[in-house]
Scaffold this active site. Structure first.
Site, PDB file in Angstrom:
ATOM      1  N   ASP A 456       8.005  15.056 177.393  1.00  0.00           N
ATOM      2  CA  ASP A 456       8.883  15.150 176.208  1.00  0.00           C
ATOM      3  C   ASP A 456       8.408  14.329 175.003  1.00  0.00           C
ATOM      4  OD1 ASP A 456      10.481  16.706 177.795  1.00  0.00           O
ATOM      5  OD2 ASP A 456      12.199  15.371 177.815  1.00  0.00           O
ATOM      6  N   GLU A 532      11.925  23.171 177.762  1.00  0.00           N
ATOM      7  CA  GLU A 532      13.329  23.569 177.707  1.00  0.00           C
ATOM      8  C   GLU A 532      13.750  23.832 176.262  1.00  0.00           C
ATOM      9  OE1 GLU A 532      17.079  21.863 180.090  1.00  0.00           O
ATOM     10  OE2 GLU A 532      16.270  20.447 178.633  1.00  0.00           O
ATOM     11  N   GLU A 536      13.815  21.416 169.571  1.00  0.00           N
ATOM     12  CA  GLU A 536      13.319  20.042 169.426  1.00  0.00           C
ATOM     13  C   GLU A 536      11.802  20.029 169.232  1.00  0.00           C
ATOM     14  OE1 GLU A 536      16.081  16.885 171.640  1.00  0.00           O
ATOM     15  OE2 GLU A 536      15.486  18.517 172.965  1.00  0.00           O
TER      16      GLU A 536
END
Length: 723
Positions: A456, A532, A536
């Site tokens: 991430d 996912e 973002e």
């Protein structure tokens, strides 16, 4: 309470238990030369400091050791942490990776390839690995030696096992193997060989398996092969062999494989050769033209020229859609430039200012840096980005009284992370793989959602870059002071350079073949990399572009905008599930409007933190954070209507969070402004990265006269929002 990842460690929603993580500036200017110089890494552009800022060195206890799997000469440079071949260099290196059109799995002494069948339900779609063909050298002298990555590039990886070298090039219909010395070869299958036919020169063998597949093997010179039930063996041979499946066992396509069997790629690179273009270049050997396969997004962006010919009838099935043959050893993928703006694209009408300002006054009054309890790099990043949104909204509606407090809050919250004085966490530099990790993440692989093992990164860093860019815009003196730290953060995900002088790996998260990012980091997954939240990811490159605007760095703006545009294209192609599009199985399409987690080898309706039935979460995780670029991501109003209609019934479920409702209403406001506005006014809470001010700004920046488009025309986002 943060909405995104509260339950991310719940094991029933994950494939495996979650145990998840710029070239040095030139002191002298480059000498003049008649040809363009190599692309400079972003951290060296536009009057950078002579010595780049480096966060303190990490003494990580959780990052894996890369040395067993990478050739020694590669270990001195930053290594990829989200690559298409990541499974080959984690743990035992024996989980498969999808190197289109084949799933490839390696053991210390063999390589297996699968042309994977696709299995689909209403909840997920995935490809199944079967060892259709396994290649190994007979009498391996060291059967326990691991395979080794001897080279890699954007579009290829070279994998060595004793006596064999495999050129694994993405989109090649052939798997190419070089026998480094004269050794007998073994080719086995889990199926039965029903017939086996050589050509007259014994440089081509065609064999049919009892599962209906037809495979063809080509060799650079005569090779003597014999077979029994499920195994083919050769006399000692050195040279090149190439193996491909015949699509649909269709004999009409066999001449295509024959024609292109003698030209093979050994590597592939993606170049930023022109504004808003990505150029693929393959290094090839042999003779003749090169045949590669393009996915649907490639075909949509391919800049057609006489050197490329599309073979419309030559197709391989894949989870990403049909892969179609394209002739040519270079392609150019071209996108229209997307606008990068600080404020709303269409503007906010003045009559709506009072309501927005009333909300701003309360939201700004509530800012208190001393009350922040989280030390998580993700949740902290969301908080500072939320405050930065308040500053830009205040600027857009002319409420200058709010600016000083927001600026102070941003300085108080951001500086400790950049100075290394934040209590309980902070940024460090990991030399082993070459990247930024957090203090917490360097000691606990699950802390900061795996940031310490490179999970991430674009999400977390994107939020920080957004806040830093806004503060640098509002306070240029502060911006100049913290520019080195800002560029160090940016370089972790945006470095273009590579090699021994680089401090960070090239484009850590962005996949230049799939044209979107991955988030999985240094974690082994049976289904490969995953992502996912596309929104973002979009925010990360949008924020990098804003950083470039704040510092007047046109190179950074241009490169970030290109990645931003590609990420949006890919989001719309693979995460947004549209009716009657035909990419996914109809049963999956009937039940889904967005993918939850997209894997290299799987599409899942579930999320890391929620089951697939929580449709409001699936919508929200593909929308947040709500910023100006969201309008471009969701400019297809026809799809937005489908998506909101699909998600709205889920809001009747007991326990639905107010924050998730806000994102559903925000999209509803794209086409039902007044209806959505009334719903937003009644909300009692908001996502920790969102606010009432932000939702009102969004609704009031909708254009009442613009009813969107149902798939094209003047409202198409590339036509409407390009420079």
């Amino acid at each position: 309470m943060g909405l995104k990842k509260i339950g991310r460690r719940v094991e029933k929603f994950i494939t495996r238990p979650f145990k998840k993580p710029s070239r040095k500036p030139s002191i002298k200017p480059p000498p003049p030369c008649p040809s363009p110089p190599p692309e400079p890494p972003l951290a060296t552009m536009n009057r950078r400091p002579t010595h780049p800022f480096m966060f303190p060195e990490s003494q990580s206890t959780v990052v894996p050791d890369p040395s067993p799997f990478f050739s020694h000469h590669l270990l001195s440079s930053p290594l990829p942490t989200n690559s298409f071949f990541q499974n080959f260099v984690i743990k035992n290196g024996d989980q498969p990776e999808y190197i289109h059109p084949y799933l490839i799995k390696s053991t210390p002494s063999s390589l297996s390839m699968s042309y994977p069948p696709l299995f689909s339900t209403t909840a997920f779609t995935y490809q199944i690995f079967n060892a259709d063909i396994t290649i190994s050298a007979v009498d391996n002298p060291d059967p326990n030696q691991t395979h080794v990555i001897s080279s890699f590039n954007d579009l290829s990886v070279t994998l060595d096992i004793p006596n064999l070298r495999f050129y694994l090039v993405r989109g090649s219909p052939f798997v190419t193997c070089q026998l480094m010395q004269s050794v007998p070869l073994s080719i086995s299958t889990i199926h039965a060989i029903v017939d086996f036919t050589p050509n007259s020169s014994r440089t081509k063998y065609k064999f049919n398996l009892n599962n209906g597949q037809t495979w063809v093997l080509y060799s650079s010179s005569q090779i003597e092969l014999t077979y029994e039930m499920s195994k083919i063996t050769s006399l000692p041979f050195s040279g090149i062999i190439r193996i491909a499946i015949l699509p649909n066992s269709d004999s009409k396509l066999e001449p295509v494989l024959d024609r292109f069997s003698s030209c093979y790629p050994v590597s592939g690179d993606a170049m930023f050769s022109a504004p808003f273009c990505v150029e693929y270049k393959w290094e090839k050997k042999g003779w003749g033209d090169l045949l590669m396969l393009a996915n649907p997004l490639h075909l949509r962006l391919l800049d057609h020229n006489p050197s490329n010919k599309i073979l419309d009838d030559f197709k391989y099935k894949s989870i990403d859609g049909d892969l179609v043959g394209v002739i040519g050893d270079s392609w150019v993928l071209k996108t229209e430039p997307v606008s990068v703006t600080w404020h709303s694209i269409k503007g906010v009408k003045e009559e709506s200012y009072p309501e927005i300002i009333n909300a701003l006054v309360k939201d700004v009054d509530d800012l208190d840096s001393t009350s922040i309890s989280t030390t998580s790099s993700y949740f902290y990043g969301k908080l500072v980005a939320r405050a930065a949104r308040l500053a830009l909204i205040a600027e857009e509606v002319g409420h200058v009284d709010a600016m000083p407090k927001v600026q102070k809050y941003l300085k108080d919250t951001i500086e400790p992370w950049l100075d290394g004085t934040f209590d309980g966490n902070g940024f460090l530099h990991d030399k082993l793989w070459g990247g930024i990790v957090t203090k917490q993440g360097s000691q606990d692989s699950s802390a900061d959602f795996g940031f310490g093992i490179y999970n991430d990164h674009h999400y977390h860093i994107g939020y920080f870059l957004y806040a830093i860019a806004v503060l640098a815009k509002l306070d240029p003196v502060w911006g100049r002071r913290y520019r080195p730290q800002a560029y160090a953060l940016m370089a972790d995900i945006m470095t273009l350079g590579r090699g021994g002088n680089a401090k960070y790996t090239r484009l850590r998260c962005f996949d230049l073949w799939k044209l979107h990012s991955w988030a999985g980091g240094l974690t082994e997954f049976a289904d490969g990399r995953n992502q996912e939240s596309t929104s973002e990811a979009v925010n990360a490159y949008y924020s990098a572009a804003l950083l470039g605007l704040a510092y007047g760095d046109t190179h950074l703006v241009s490169t970030s905008s290109l990645l931003l545009a590609m990420e949006i294209h890919a989001s719309r192609a693979w995460w947004h599930v549209k009716e009657d599009e035909g990419l996914y199985d109809q049963g999956f399409v009937n039940e889904n409007r967005v993918v939850g987690v997209l894997w290299a080898n799987k599409r899942d309706s579930g999320l890391w933190f929620a089951p697939g039935e929580w449709k409001e979460c699936r919508l929200g995780i593909q929308v947040l954070p709500l910023v100006p670029i969201t309008e471009v991501l969701f400019s297809d109003v026809g799809f937005v209507r489908q998506l909101v209609k699909w998600a709205l019934p889920a809001l009747g479920r007991e326990g639905v969070g107010e924050g998730w409702k806000g994102f559903v209403y925000a999209l509803e406001g794209v086409y039902e402004k007044e209806v959505a506005l009334e719903k937003i006014r009644k909300l009692s809470g908001f996502d920790d990265g969102n606010s009432l001010s932000n939702l009102l700004w969004w609704i009031y920046s909708r254009d009442e006269d613009d009813q969107g488009y149902e798939g094209g025309g003047r409202h198409c986002w590339f036509g409407h929002y390009c420079h």
